[in-house]
Design a protein around this motif. Structure first.
Motif, short mmCIF file in Angstrom:
data_model
loop_
_atom_site.label_atom_id
_atom_site.label_comp_id
_atom_site.label_asym_id
_atom_site.label_seq_id
_atom_site.Cartn_x
_atom_site.Cartn_y
_atom_site.Cartn_z
N CYS A 172 0.82 -1.22 0.00
CA CYS A 172 0.00 0.00 0.00
C CYS A 172 0.86 1.27 0.00
CB CYS A 172 -0.93 0.00 1.20
SG CYS A 172 -2.02 1.42 1.26
N SER A 173 1.83 1.35 0.89
CA SER A 173 2.63 2.57 0.95
C SER A 173 3.52 2.73 -0.27
CB SER A 173 3.46 2.63 2.24
OG SER A 173 4.36 1.57 2.33
N TRP A 174 3.91 1.62 -0.90
CA TRP A 174 4.72 1.69 -2.12
C TRP A 174 3.90 2.22 -3.29
CZ3 TRP A 174 9.78 1.09 -3.28
CH2 TRP A 174 10.11 0.98 -4.63
N GLU A 175 2.70 1.72 -3.43
CA GLU A 175 1.89 2.05 -4.60
C GLU A 175 1.08 3.34 -4.44
OE1 GLU A 175 -0.36 -1.48 -5.61
OE2 GLU A 175 1.42 -2.46 -6.43
N HIS A 176 1.07 3.92 -3.25
CA HIS A 176 0.29 5.14 -3.01
C HIS A 176 1.13 6.20 -2.30
CE1 HIS A 176 -3.25 3.02 -4.34
NE2 HIS A 176 -2.91 2.03 -3.57
N PRO A 177 2.21 6.65 -2.97
CA PRO A 177 3.04 7.70 -2.38
C PRO A 177 2.33 9.04 -2.50
CG PRO A 177 3.78 7.22 -4.59
CD PRO A 177 2.65 6.28 -4.30
#
Length: 152
Positions: free
Chosen positions: A34-39
């Motif tokens: 999640c944190s990788w794909e939604h910076p």
């Protein structure tokens, strides 16, 4: 793509498309799918400039094809810099976005660019946003997060 000659980072590849070595490095830096794909700023490490990363964190960032210049621009967006450092290193991005020493340091309200979507930025503000490592996707995600924080 955001990261052709930049670090292979944040939204430039789907989590599932990363090699196991790169995914392990991203996990070691505190990223999840999640944190990788939604910076941006879904991981506290993004608020840290390269100089303040540990040697181990730098090693993992290097696996992701990051170096000091592209980490500070594309991951940290120079947020860990003081106003004096921005001037010293001739990083005018935030001036183009309407910031001053006082607004950068939180002494006065941020400039109007903080309240615009990427498509609403003036040509000068667009230049500043791109200089600070933002794409339309990362600017607008950051903008929506700020709007949600203000309205809560």
């Amino acid at each position: 793509k955001r990261c052709s000659s930049k670090c292979n980072f944040l939204g430039s590849a789907n989590w599932g498309d990363l090699s196991s070595k790169k995914r392990s490095a991203a996990c070691a830096l505190g990223y999840s799918k999640c944190s990788w794909e939604h910076p941006p700023f879904n991981n506290p490490i993004e608020l840290t400039s390269w100089n303040y990363l540990s040697n181990q964190q730098r090693k993992y960032a290097t696996i992701l094809k990051c170096n000091e210049a592209n980490w500070n621009k594309n991951v940290n967006h120079y947020f860990d810099y003081s106003w004096e450092e921005l001037l010293l290193y001739d990083i005018g991005c935030w001036c183009d976005l309407g910031y001053s020493k006082l607004s950068w340091e939180g002494e006065i309200h941020p400039p109007g660019s903080e309240h615009k979507y990427f498509s609403e930025l003036s040509s000068k503000e667009l230049k500043g946003a791109k200089c600070a490592g933002y794409s339309a996707k990362t600017w607008d995600i950051d903008f929506v997060c700020i709007k949600e924080a203000i309205s809560s």
